[in-house]
Motif scaffolding. Structure first.
Motif, short mmCIF file in Angstrom:
data_model
loop_
_atom_site.label_atom_id
_atom_site.label_comp_id
_atom_site.label_asym_id
_atom_site.label_seq_id
_atom_site.Cartn_x
_atom_site.Cartn_y
_atom_site.Cartn_z
N GLN A 269 -0.92 1.34 12.82
CA GLN A 269 -2.37 1.28 12.58
C GLN A 269 -2.79 -0.08 12.00
O GLN A 269 -3.63 -0.77 12.58
CB GLN A 269 -2.77 2.41 11.62
CG GLN A 269 -2.54 3.79 12.20
CD GLN A 269 -2.97 4.90 11.27
OE1 GLN A 269 -4.13 4.98 10.86
NE2 GLN A 269 -2.04 5.78 10.92
N ASN A 270 -2.19 -0.47 10.87
CA ASN A 270 -2.61 -1.71 10.22
C ASN A 270 -2.05 -2.96 10.89
O ASN A 270 -2.69 -4.01 10.90
CB ASN A 270 -2.16 -1.70 8.75
CG ASN A 270 -2.80 -0.60 7.96
OD1 ASN A 270 -3.95 -0.24 8.21
ND2 ASN A 270 -2.08 -0.03 7.00
N GLY A 271 -0.83 -2.85 11.44
CA GLY A 271 -0.21 -4.01 12.06
C GLY A 271 -0.57 -4.19 13.52
O GLY A 271 -0.78 -5.32 13.98
N GLY A 391 8.03 0.44 -1.02
CA GLY A 391 6.70 -0.03 -1.38
C GLY A 391 6.75 -1.25 -2.28
O GLY A 391 5.95 -2.18 -2.12
N ALA A 392 7.69 -1.27 -3.21
CA ALA A 392 7.83 -2.43 -4.10
C ALA A 392 8.27 -3.67 -3.32
O ALA A 392 7.78 -4.78 -3.55
CB ALA A 392 8.85 -2.12 -5.21
N VAL A 393 9.19 -3.48 -2.36
CA VAL A 393 9.65 -4.60 -1.53
C VAL A 393 8.50 -5.11 -0.67
O VAL A 393 8.28 -6.33 -0.54
CB VAL A 393 10.84 -4.18 -0.65
CG1 VAL A 393 11.23 -5.29 0.32
CG2 VAL A 393 12.03 -3.78 -1.53
N PHE A 394 7.73 -4.18 -0.09
CA PHE A 394 6.58 -4.56 0.73
C PHE A 394 5.57 -5.36 -0.08
O PHE A 394 5.10 -6.42 0.36
CB PHE A 394 5.93 -3.30 1.31
CG PHE A 394 4.63 -3.54 2.01
CD1 PHE A 394 4.61 -3.90 3.35
CD2 PHE A 394 3.42 -3.42 1.33
CE1 PHE A 394 3.40 -4.14 4.00
CE2 PHE A 394 2.22 -3.65 1.97
CZ PHE A 394 2.21 -4.01 3.31
N ALA A 395 5.25 -4.88 -1.26
CA ALA A 395 4.23 -5.54 -2.09
C ALA A 395 4.68 -6.93 -2.53
O ALA A 395 3.85 -7.83 -2.70
CB ALA A 395 3.92 -4.68 -3.31
N ALA A 396 5.97 -7.13 -2.68
CA ALA A 396 6.49 -8.43 -3.13
C ALA A 396 6.44 -9.48 -2.03
O ALA A 396 6.48 -10.68 -2.31
CB ALA A 396 7.92 -8.28 -3.64
N GLY A 401 -3.96 -7.54 3.86
CA GLY A 401 -5.06 -8.44 4.18
C GLY A 401 -5.25 -8.67 5.67
O GLY A 401 -6.36 -8.85 6.14
N SER A 402 -4.16 -8.69 6.42
CA SER A 402 -4.23 -8.92 7.86
C SER A 402 -2.97 -8.33 8.49
O SER A 402 -2.02 -7.92 7.80
CB SER A 402 -4.30 -10.42 8.17
OG SER A 402 -3.10 -11.07 7.78
N ASP A 408 4.63 -9.27 7.30
CA ASP A 408 5.43 -10.04 6.33
C ASP A 408 6.07 -9.12 5.29
O ASP A 408 7.19 -9.38 4.83
CB ASP A 408 4.55 -11.07 5.63
CG ASP A 408 4.18 -12.24 6.53
OD1 ASP A 408 4.85 -12.42 7.57
OD2 ASP A 408 3.21 -12.95 6.21
N GLY A 409 5.36 -8.09 4.90
CA GLY A 409 5.93 -7.13 3.95
C GLY A 409 6.76 -6.06 4.63
O GLY A 409 7.74 -5.57 4.06
#
Length: 455
Positions: A269-271, A391-396, A401-402, A408-409
């Protein structure tokens, strides 16, 4: 129904947030409240079935699930919905472990793997149908129908269960109330930590204190169970390699699987820009695998043992996640993703029945209930940790935003999801072969003693 419910709520969350005029953090608690209560009470639900009758408590759990689903559908505020979902977690904690117990009790050892394979396939069907059905409901109906659908299904199954199922109980004449309390509070603390970590931070006093407190309470549970007259979980079972390795594999599997599911649904969905219904349809190639593979794997495990399927399944889950991480880009075509999704789906489909069969088959038949409770509790705990860790790895490394920042996450998160099953594969390598794991004789000697005490 229970597996479908978790996934379908996640799919409908944006719509519920708009209709109830509330924030995202509050709506996330519609999932967290269910998961917390469900995880905390799983061992209690299994113990209640052993004490008061598995068919009886399974039916009670179904009726409660129907009633709380109706309450969720009738909610007009986020607070009401969260409360209903927490109550729904009580019903789920009673009925879910007893599904595995009732199946284990109904089939002889030589046919149990095939039966549990069907159980794994149906569970996969619920997960696979969630994104598709959720997308249809969100686009064509009102969000309340994600809960209304549960009501007739649960009531019909409850009525049929009261007539068609045979009653069975565990060997203990009394509930181990201190053990239930220690296990419940320990599970709450260990589950609370990853649920709160994304907002409070892994290094926060709240999260660290919760993890430490949960570990201390778990040790207290072990100490109590060693001296309890009627322990809810006989600790000698952990000396059985089939029981221990099966549960360890189960934890590693769900850390990787549920963490992956959380981000793969968002990738589409987002990607990649698909609608919820389009994303659900495309994920079917992954989550529909258990419907096809699990029954076959379960039947073959009866013949050759559980170990090969746990080892190969974990390796395939890790390989599929690594393949997905290596090819993911904001412009990747769907057909490039089919291969890794199929490999991963086949891997988890092999593990589902092998793990459940190894755990429930390694204890005396009368203790299949508590074994199933441990199995499902670790599965739930692994899922919560999987979402939090990935989720922590993704956020780091990325964000929302796009499409580019999401990928990238996503990529490093999926590399972690690929590494975790390797730990499970190592644990599975220590599982007994068919000859060694076939008889629960290693732990079965405890059963006569318990029955003798009970009489």
């Amino acid at each position: 129904m229970a597996a479908l419910d978790v996934v379908i709520v996640a799919t409908a969350m944006p719509t519920m947030r708009d209709k109830l005029h509330t924030g995202l953090s509050q709506m996330e608690w519609t999932i967290n409240a269910y998961n917390l209560v469900f995880a905390v009470l799983l061992l209690t639900g299994a113990a209640l079935g052993d004490r008061f009758g598995r068919r009886r408590m399974y039916t009670v759990g179904l009726v409660l699930f129907a009633a709380t689903s109706a309450a969720a559908a009738l909610s007009t505020t986020a607070g009401e919905l969260i409360a209903a979902r927490a109550a729904q977690g009580i019903g789920g904690a009673v009925l879910v472990p007893l599904t595995l117990t009732l199946i284990s009790d109904a089939f002889p050892v030589e046919k149990r793997g095939a039966a549990i394979g069907v159980w794994g396939g149906v569970t996969g069907l619920g997960v696979a149908a969630g994104p598709v059905l959720g997308g249809v409901i969100v686009q064509e109906m009102t969000w309340q129908w994600i809960f209304w659908f549960n009501v007739p299904v649960a009531l019909a199954v409850a009525a049929a269960s009261s007539v068609l199922l045979t009653e069975s109980r565990g060997p203990r004449p009394q509930l181990d109330f201190p053990g239930l309390a220690l296990a419940g509070v320990a599970m709450f603390a260990l589950t609370w930590a990853p649920v709160r970590a994304p907002e409070a931070g892994w290094a926060s006093a709240e999260v660290v204190g919760s993890l430490v407190g949960g570990a201390v309470l778990a040790v207290g549970f072990v100490v109590w169970e060693r001296r309890a007259r009627y322990p809810m979980l006989p600790l000698e079972y952990f000396r059985n390699r089939a029981f221990t390795t099966g549960n360890v594999v189960n934890f590693f599997l769900t850390v990787s699987l549920i963490g992956s599911l959380f981000f793969i649904t968002q990738l589409f969905q987002n990607g990649l820009g698909y609608s919820p219904m389009q994303a659900g349809a495309r994920i079917l190639v992954w989550m529909a695998m258990p419907m096809v593979v699990s029954p076959i794997a379960g039947a073959l495990a009866d013949k050759v043992g559980n170990k090969p399927f746990m080892v190969l399944g974990m390796l395939m889950q890790g390989s599929g996640a690594a393949w997905l991480a290596s090819v993911a880009t904001p412009t990747v075509s769907y057909w490039t993703l089919v291969g890794p999704l199929v490999v991963s789906g086949m891997g988890i489909s092999m593990c589902f029945p092998a793990v459940a069969n190894a755990v429930t088959g390694s204890v005396p038949p009368e203790d299949a209930g508590i074994a199933a409770g441990v199995n499902v509790a670790l599965r739930e705990l692994g899922g919560v940790f999987g979402v939090a860790i990935l989720g922590a790895v993704f956020a780091a490394h990325g964000g929302y935003g796009s499409a580019s920042t999401f990928v990238d996450g996503f990529k490093p998160a999926m590399w972690v999801a690929a590494l975790v099953p390797m730990g499970g594969a190592v644990a599975a390598a220590f599982a007994p072969g068919k000859a060694a794991g076939k008889g629960s004789a290693g732990v079965g000697r405890a059963a006569p003693e318990l029955i003798g005490q009970a009489s």
